[in-house]
Design a protein around this motif. Structure first.
Motif, PDB file in Angstrom:
ATOM      1  N   TYR A 209       0.871  -1.265  -0.076  1.00 19.40           N
ATOM      2  CA  TYR A 209      -0.032  -0.079   0.082  1.00 19.40           C
ATOM      3  C   TYR A 209       0.900   1.156   0.074  1.00 19.40           C
ATOM      4  O   TYR A 209       1.858   1.493   0.723  1.00 19.40           O
ATOM      5  CB  TYR A 209      -0.794   0.116   1.160  1.00 19.40           C
ATOM      6  CG  TYR A 209      -1.689   1.188   1.846  1.00 19.40           C
ATOM      7  CD1 TYR A 209      -2.737   1.503   0.799  1.00 19.40           C
ATOM      8  CD2 TYR A 209      -1.500   2.051   2.503  1.00 19.40           C
ATOM      9  CE1 TYR A 209      -3.320   2.809   1.040  1.00 19.40           C
ATOM     10  CE2 TYR A 209      -2.071   3.069   2.940  1.00 19.40           C
ATOM     11  CZ  TYR A 209      -3.176   3.598   2.147  1.00 19.40           C
ATOM     12  OH  TYR A 209      -3.744   4.589   2.383  1.00 19.40           O
ATOM     13  N   ALA A 210       0.424   2.269  -0.650  1.00 19.88           N
ATOM     14  CA  ALA A 210       1.240   3.663  -0.817  1.00 19.88           C
ATOM     15  C   ALA A 210       0.467   4.541  -0.283  1.00 19.88           C
ATOM     16  O   ALA A 210      -0.869   4.804  -0.660  1.00 19.88           O
ATOM     17  CB  ALA A 210       1.433   3.898  -2.406  1.00 19.88           C
ATOM     18  N   ASP A 211       0.872   5.467   0.701  1.00 18.00           N
ATOM     19  CA  ASP A 211       0.240   6.420   1.469  1.00 18.00           C
ATOM     20  C   ASP A 211       1.256   7.639   1.170  1.00 18.00           C
ATOM     21  O   ASP A 211       2.089   7.836   1.517  1.00 18.00           O
ATOM     22  CB  ASP A 211       0.166   6.156   2.762  1.00 18.00           C
ATOM     23  CG  ASP A 211      -0.278   7.569   3.885  1.00 18.00           C
ATOM     24  OD1 ASP A 211      -0.765   8.374   3.208  1.00 18.00           O
ATOM     25  OD2 ASP A 211      -0.428   7.368   4.983  1.00 18.00           O
ATOM     26  N   GLY A 212       0.531   8.413   0.359  1.00 13.37           N
ATOM     27  CA  GLY A 212       1.260   9.821  -0.150  1.00 13.37           C
ATOM     28  C   GLY A 212       1.321  10.984   1.002  1.00 13.37           C
ATOM     29  O   GLY A 212       1.997  11.902   0.833  1.00 13.37           O
TER      30      GLY A 212
ATOM     31  N   GLN B 149       4.529  15.442  -3.891  1.00 12.91           N
ATOM     32  CA  GLN B 149       5.524  14.747  -4.525  1.00 12.91           C
ATOM     33  C   GLN B 149       5.733  13.309  -4.210  1.00 12.91           C
ATOM     34  O   GLN B 149       6.251  12.383  -4.959  1.00 12.91           O
ATOM     35  CB  GLN B 149       6.750  15.324  -4.106  1.00 12.91           C
ATOM     36  CG  GLN B 149       6.828  16.898  -4.799  1.00 12.91           C
ATOM     37  CD  GLN B 149       6.867  16.826  -6.139  1.00 12.91           C
ATOM     38  OE1 GLN B 149       7.648  16.050  -7.121  1.00 12.91           O
ATOM     39  NE2 GLN B 149       6.166  17.663  -7.155  1.00 12.91           N
ATOM     40  N   LYS B 150       5.375  12.958  -2.915  1.00 16.96           N
ATOM     41  CA  LYS B 150       5.461  11.612  -2.377  1.00 16.96           C
ATOM     42  C   LYS B 150       4.385  10.677  -3.395  1.00 16.96           C
ATOM     43  O   LYS B 150       4.732   9.525  -3.531  1.00 16.96           O
ATOM     44  CB  LYS B 150       5.162  11.597  -0.934  1.00 16.96           C
ATOM     45  CG  LYS B 150       5.414   9.937  -0.581  1.00 16.96           C
ATOM     46  CD  LYS B 150       5.196  10.028   1.196  1.00 16.96           C
ATOM     47  CE  LYS B 150       5.588   8.535   1.656  1.00 16.96           C
ATOM     48  NZ  LYS B 150       4.938   7.570   0.666  1.00 16.96           N
ATOM     49  N   ALA B 151       3.315  11.272  -3.459  1.00 18.95           N
ATOM     50  CA  ALA B 151       2.222  10.536  -4.190  1.00 18.95           C
ATOM     51  C   ALA B 151       2.837  10.269  -5.337  1.00 18.95           C
ATOM     52  O   ALA B 151       2.524   9.087  -5.949  1.00 18.95           O
ATOM     53  CB  ALA B 151       1.148  11.271  -4.299  1.00 18.95           C
ATOM     54  N   ILE B 152       3.507  11.038  -6.221  1.00 18.81           N
ATOM     55  CA  ILE B 152       4.120  10.864  -7.455  1.00 18.81           C
ATOM     56  C   ILE B 152       5.185   9.743  -7.266  1.00 18.81           C
ATOM     57  O   ILE B 152       4.907   9.036  -8.263  1.00 18.81           O
ATOM     58  CB  ILE B 152       4.514  12.122  -8.138  1.00 18.81           C
ATOM     59  CG1 ILE B 152       3.361  13.195  -8.414  1.00 18.81           C
ATOM     60  CG2 ILE B 152       5.486  11.903  -9.448  1.00 18.81           C
ATOM     61  CD1 ILE B 152       3.814  14.414  -8.772  1.00 18.81           C
TER      62      ILE B 152
END
Length: 389
Positions: A105-108, A113-116
């Motif tokens: 799972y990716a949490d921005g 910028q982290k989401a990208i």
């Protein structure tokens, strides 16, 4: 399997709604037209064939396919009950297909910028079906497009990133916010009865497309429904009252409205969570709690249970908070990867979840769960507890 005739009827009514939206979009007040044009209202609602009811949704097993597929969820931020619920629903839906592998799972963390970077990392890990909550909006669009052109089936959900399905990503999945406005207003007019009364609509952040399109539905229903003849909307035309979807801010806003208006008989909101602040403002002012609409929220249901006996005017209705739509987004992404046609609607007319005037839909308060818990999810109580632990 839903019949072709039933599907045509559901989407035929959606066509009427979409036409009304196209006519009314210019009524959104300052900034609304820009939002409507730039990836907001028109991009989501201009194709009536994409709008439908929950009766048209299908099981995950129809779209698993046979090829192994790596899936992932990239969130713009994961630190609230709505996102935690949605993540658990995503993982529960993925578990229905033995050929699916779920990547981390990716949490921005509310950082564009982290989401990208998260999406780029998932592409590098070989993700093939990617569901995204694009909180960063259009800033995320180049990254979504890059992933899509690299062969990833990308489905943003709930927040529209702009761009074009089939060009910048696979498709967009969300809920019909205009229909929410219609649903709330129809209930409010019926609940107030022939006497009618003063009603206010409390939206979210300034200029946000969700509240603006809900306002379109509200004004449409007030104009067309004869039961609303004696209902007066206190808002300026086309303008939600901004609360930032924040309980403390809503409390301040409602306190100001109570000073300005000696009588408020109904509150229409699009946030059960923020509504808790509005309820506090009424109680602190010593004013009777009015009729109230929102999306479902455990704390809101518990507030009704706590106050209903002392405030008989406090009736409420909620529409589902729709965390389960993420399941549809996953089905769309997996089906596209497998080459299986998925004719489920992309935009869902959300049903009523709780209604204090309907004994078959009582408010659902669970004191063992956080106030912000979403009980309209498709998760079991045990799964919900695990999601919030």
């Amino acid at each position: 399997m839903t019949s072709t005739r039933a599907r045509f009827r559901a989407r035929g009514s959606a066509a009427v709604l979409a036409l009304a939206l196209g006519v009314s979009a210019c009524a959104g007040g300052p900034g609304a037209s820009d939002n409507a044009t730039e990836g907001g209202v028109e991009a989501v609602y201009d194709n009536a064939a994409k709008i439908g009811d929950v009766s048209l949704l299908r099981p995950m097993s129809d779209f698993c396919g046979t090829k192994p597929v790596k899936v992932a969820l990239a969130d713009g931020t994961g630190d609230n009950a709505f996102r935690k619920t949605a993540r658990a629903e995503f993982e529960d839906e993925a578990a229905k297909c033995p050929n699916i592998t779920v990547l981390p799972y990716a949490d921005g963390q509310n950082n564009p910028q982290k989401a990208i970077s998260d999406i780029k990392a998932l592409v590098a890990q070989g993700v093939e079906a990617l569901v995204v909550f694009p909180d960063a909006g259009e800033a995320l669009l180049p990254t979504l497009r890059e992933a899509y052109k690299a062969g990833v089936q990308v489905v943003p959900w709930t927040a529209n990133p702009g761009g074009k399905p089939g060009v910048d990503y696979t498709t967009f999945v969300g809920h019909n916010t205009v229909n929410d406005g219609v649903t709330w207003t129809r209930w409010m007019c019926d609940a107030l009865g022939d006497k009618g009364g003063n009603v206010v609509f409390l939206g979210g952040t300034p200029g946000n497309t969700q509240s603006i399109t809900e306002m379109i539905g509200i004004e449409k229903e007030l104009k067309e429904n004869s039961a609303c003849g004696n209902v007066k909307l206190l808002n300026e035309p086309g303008k939600p009252v901004d609360t930032n979807w924040n309980p403390a801010q809503m409390q301040k806003v409602v306190a100001g409205l109570l000073t300005k208006y000696p009588t408020i008989d109904g509150v229409i909101t699009d946030s059960g969570d923020a509504s808790l602040g509005g309820i506090r403002a009424f109680l602190q002012a010593g004013r009777p709690l009015p009729k109230w609409t929102a999306n479902d929220n455990n704390g809101f249901a518990c507030a009704w249970e706590e106050n209903a006996d002392k405030h008989p005017t406090f009736q409420s209705v909620t529409v589902s908070a729709r965390t389960w739509i993420i399941r549809l987004a996953l089905r769309k992404a997996v089906a596209a990867h497998q080459g299986i046609e998925n004719d489920e609607p992309e935009i869902i007319n959300i049903p009523i979840f709780e209604d204090t005037l309907d004994e078959t839909k009582p408010p659902k308060c669970d004191p063992d769960l956080p106030a912000s818990a979403v009980l309209s999810s498709e998760l079991t109580p045990e799964q919900l507890k695990q999601a919030y632990s």
